[in-house]
Design an enzyme around this catalytic site. Structure first.
Site, PDB file in Angstrom:
ATOM      1  N   ASP A   1       0.868  -1.180   0.000  1.00  0.00           N
ATOM      2  CA  ASP A   1       0.000   0.000   0.000  1.00  0.00           C
ATOM      3  C   ASP A   1       0.909   1.236   0.000  1.00  0.00           C
ATOM      4  O   ASP A   1       2.132   1.132  -0.189  1.00  0.00           O
ATOM      5  CB  ASP A   1      -0.998  -0.033   1.169  1.00  0.00           C
ATOM      6  CG  ASP A   1      -0.336   0.160   2.531  1.00  0.00           C
ATOM      7  OD1 ASP A   1       0.910   0.248   2.610  1.00  0.00           O
ATOM      8  OD2 ASP A   1      -1.075   0.227   3.539  1.00  0.00           O
TER       9      ASP A   1
ATOM     10  N   CYS B   1       3.160  -3.218   4.086  1.00  0.00           N
ATOM     11  CA  CYS B   1       2.310  -2.096   4.505  1.00  0.00           C
ATOM     12  C   CYS B   1       2.997  -1.460   5.712  1.00  0.00           C
ATOM     13  O   CYS B   1       4.180  -1.723   5.959  1.00  0.00           O
ATOM     14  CB  CYS B   1       0.873  -2.547   4.792  1.00  0.00           C
ATOM     15  SG  CYS B   1       0.658  -3.676   6.168  1.00  0.00           S
ATOM     16  N   GLY B   2       2.298  -0.620   6.452  1.00  0.00           N
ATOM     17  CA  GLY B   2       2.957   0.074   7.558  1.00  0.00           C
ATOM     18  C   GLY B   2       3.463  -0.877   8.623  1.00  0.00           C
ATOM     19  O   GLY B   2       4.581  -0.743   9.116  1.00  0.00           O
ATOM     20  N   THR B   3       2.627  -1.853   8.968  1.00  0.00           N
ATOM     21  CA  THR B   3       2.995  -2.814  10.017  1.00  0.00           C
ATOM     22  C   THR B   3       3.217  -4.232   9.502  1.00  0.00           C
ATOM     23  O   THR B   3       3.734  -5.072  10.239  1.00  0.00           O
ATOM     24  CB  THR B   3       1.865  -2.906  11.062  1.00  0.00           C
ATOM     25  OG1 THR B   3       0.674  -3.332  10.359  1.00  0.00           O
ATOM     26  CG2 THR B   3       1.609  -1.576  11.748  1.00  0.00           C
ATOM     27  N   GLY B   4       2.749  -4.521   8.314  1.00  0.00           N
ATOM     28  CA  GLY B   4       2.731  -5.892   7.788  1.00  0.00           C
ATOM     29  C   GLY B   4       1.489  -6.647   8.238  1.00  0.00           C
ATOM     30  O   GLY B   4       1.133  -7.676   7.652  1.00  0.00           O
TER      31      GLY B   4
ATOM     32  N   MET C   1      -1.891  -6.568   5.810  1.00  0.00           N
ATOM     33  CA  MET C   1      -1.633  -7.420   4.645  1.00  0.00           C
ATOM     34  C   MET C   1      -1.738  -8.890   5.019  1.00  0.00           C
ATOM     35  O   MET C   1      -2.294  -9.711   4.293  1.00  0.00           O
ATOM     36  CB  MET C   1      -0.234  -7.147   4.079  1.00  0.00           C
ATOM     37  CG  MET C   1      -0.077  -5.793   3.405  1.00  0.00           C
ATOM     38  SD  MET C   1      -1.060  -5.705   1.897  1.00  0.00           S
ATOM     39  CE  MET C   1      -0.247  -4.333   1.067  1.00  0.00           C
TER      40      MET C   1
ATOM     41  N   HIS D   1       9.549 -24.136   9.639  1.00  0.00           N
ATOM     42  CA  HIS D   1       8.475 -24.820  10.367  1.00  0.00           C
ATOM     43  C   HIS D   1       7.089 -24.581   9.774  1.00  0.00           C
ATOM     44  O   HIS D   1       6.253 -25.471   9.835  1.00  0.00           O
ATOM     45  CB  HIS D   1       8.471 -24.369  11.834  1.00  0.00           C
ATOM     46  CG  HIS D   1       9.635 -24.891  12.616  1.00  0.00           C
ATOM     47  ND1 HIS D   1       9.738 -24.756  13.980  1.00  0.00           N
ATOM     48  CD2 HIS D   1      10.763 -25.556  12.225  1.00  0.00           C
ATOM     49  CE1 HIS D   1      10.879 -25.308  14.403  1.00  0.00           C
ATOM     50  NE2 HIS D   1      11.514 -25.795  13.348  1.00  0.00           N
TER      51      HIS D   1
ATOM     52  N   ARG E   1       7.785 -33.677  10.722  1.00  0.00           N
ATOM     53  CA  ARG E   1       6.671 -33.451  11.663  1.00  0.00           C
ATOM     54  C   ARG E   1       5.921 -32.168  11.365  1.00  0.00           C
ATOM     55  O   ARG E   1       4.743 -32.024  11.713  1.00  0.00           O
ATOM     56  CB  ARG E   1       7.186 -33.454  13.103  1.00  0.00           C
ATOM     57  CG  ARG E   1       8.065 -32.273  13.478  1.00  0.00           C
ATOM     58  CD  ARG E   1       8.699 -32.456  14.843  1.00  0.00           C
ATOM     59  NE  ARG E   1       9.406 -31.269  15.312  1.00  0.00           N
ATOM     60  CZ  ARG E   1      10.632 -30.901  14.911  1.00  0.00           C
ATOM     61  NH1 ARG E   1      11.265 -31.628  13.999  1.00  0.00           N
ATOM     62  NH2 ARG E   1      11.206 -29.813  15.397  1.00  0.00           N
ATOM     63  N   HIS E   2       6.594 -31.228  10.709  1.00  0.00           N
ATOM     64  CA  HIS E   2       5.935 -29.947  10.423  1.00  0.00           C
ATOM     65  C   HIS E   2       4.899 -30.075   9.305  1.00  0.00           C
ATOM     66  O   HIS E   2       3.948 -29.300   9.255  1.00  0.00           O
ATOM     67  CB  HIS E   2       6.980 -28.885  10.077  1.00  0.00           C
ATOM     68  CG  HIS E   2       7.937 -28.656  11.194  1.00  0.00           C
ATOM     69  ND1 HIS E   2       7.558 -28.098  12.390  1.00  0.00           N
ATOM     70  CD2 HIS E   2       9.256 -28.967  11.326  1.00  0.00           C
ATOM     71  CE1 HIS E   2       8.601 -28.057  13.209  1.00  0.00           C
ATOM     72  NE2 HIS E   2       9.640 -28.582  12.581  1.00  0.00           N
TER      73      HIS E   2
HETATM   74  C1  RB5 Z   1      -1.909   2.608   6.505  1.00  0.00           C
HETATM   75  O1  RB5 Z   1      -1.918   3.818   7.192  1.00  0.00           O
HETATM   76  C2  RB5 Z   1      -1.728   1.449   7.467  1.00  0.00           C
HETATM   77  O2  RB5 Z   1      -2.870   1.262   8.235  1.00  0.00           O
HETATM   78  C3  RB5 Z   1      -1.381   0.185   6.723  1.00  0.00           C
HETATM   79  O3  RB5 Z   1      -0.230   0.412   5.963  1.00  0.00           O
HETATM   80  C4  RB5 Z   1      -1.081  -1.044   7.546  1.00  0.00           C
HETATM   81  O4  RB5 Z   1      -0.167  -0.766   8.551  1.00  0.00           O
HETATM   82  C5  RB5 Z   1      -2.227  -1.813   8.010  1.00  0.00           C
HETATM   83  O5  RB5 Z   1      -2.081  -2.861   8.649  1.00  0.00           O
END
Ligand code: RB5
Length: 145
Positions: free
Chosen positions: A7, A64-67, A70, A97, A131-132
């Site tokens: 994004d 994305c900002g935090t992953g 997504m 794993h 096992r995985h």
């Molecule tokens: C966008 O501001 C932010 O919410 C998006 O990149 C992401 O971190 C969502 O999980």
């Protein structure tokens, strides 16, 4: 062939990931976004994850900002095992794993230098099997409840 998606928050990392992949000898397909203009991460996660789900791509990277956003979206797709990875160890173990097939990166969380190492580790570590495999089968079989 690696599917790529981001994004607006992940756009710059995605642009940097492309030459990194080329330098490592990987081909990629870029599903956007193509600028820092605000967009909705599910639109890109769904496109990329459906390509992995269908088998068109064996591996993908989403940024994305935090992953996290997504990753939540990608894991709704059949056959997808997406992981938010913030350390090199996690990159290694989610391949060994979990046989993770989508790497989710948070550009606002992880420094670029570490992102490079995470990507290299994710792409070069093979699933351990054994096992995985039994555990993976349980992920994708809701009737085992
Ligand atoms: C966008 O501001 C932010 O919410 C998006 O990149 C992401 O971190 C969502 O999980």
């Amino acid at each position: 062939m690696i599917a790529l998606g981001a994004d607006h928050a992940g756009f710059e990392y995605k642009e940097n990931i492309k030459p990194l992949l080329t330098s490592l000898g990987y081909e990629f397909m870029d599903f956007g976004t193509h600028s820092t203009e605000s967009v909705d991460y599910p639109d890109f996660a769904h496109k990329v994850a459906s390509g992995v789900s269908s088998g068109k791509f064996s591996t993908a990277i989403l940024v994305c900002g935090t992953g996290i956003g997504m990753c939540i979206v990608a894991n709704k797709h059949e056959n997808v095992r997406a992981a938010v990875v913030e350390s090199i160890d996690a990159a290694k173990y989610t391949r060994l794993h979990n046989n993770a097939n989508i790497l989710c990166i948070g550009s606002r969380i992880i420094p670029w230098e570490r992102t490079i190492e995470i990507i290299k580790t994710f792409l070069t570590t093979e699933f351990e099997g054994g096992r995985h495999q039994k555990r993976l089968d349980k992920i994708h079989t809701l009737t085992s409840l």
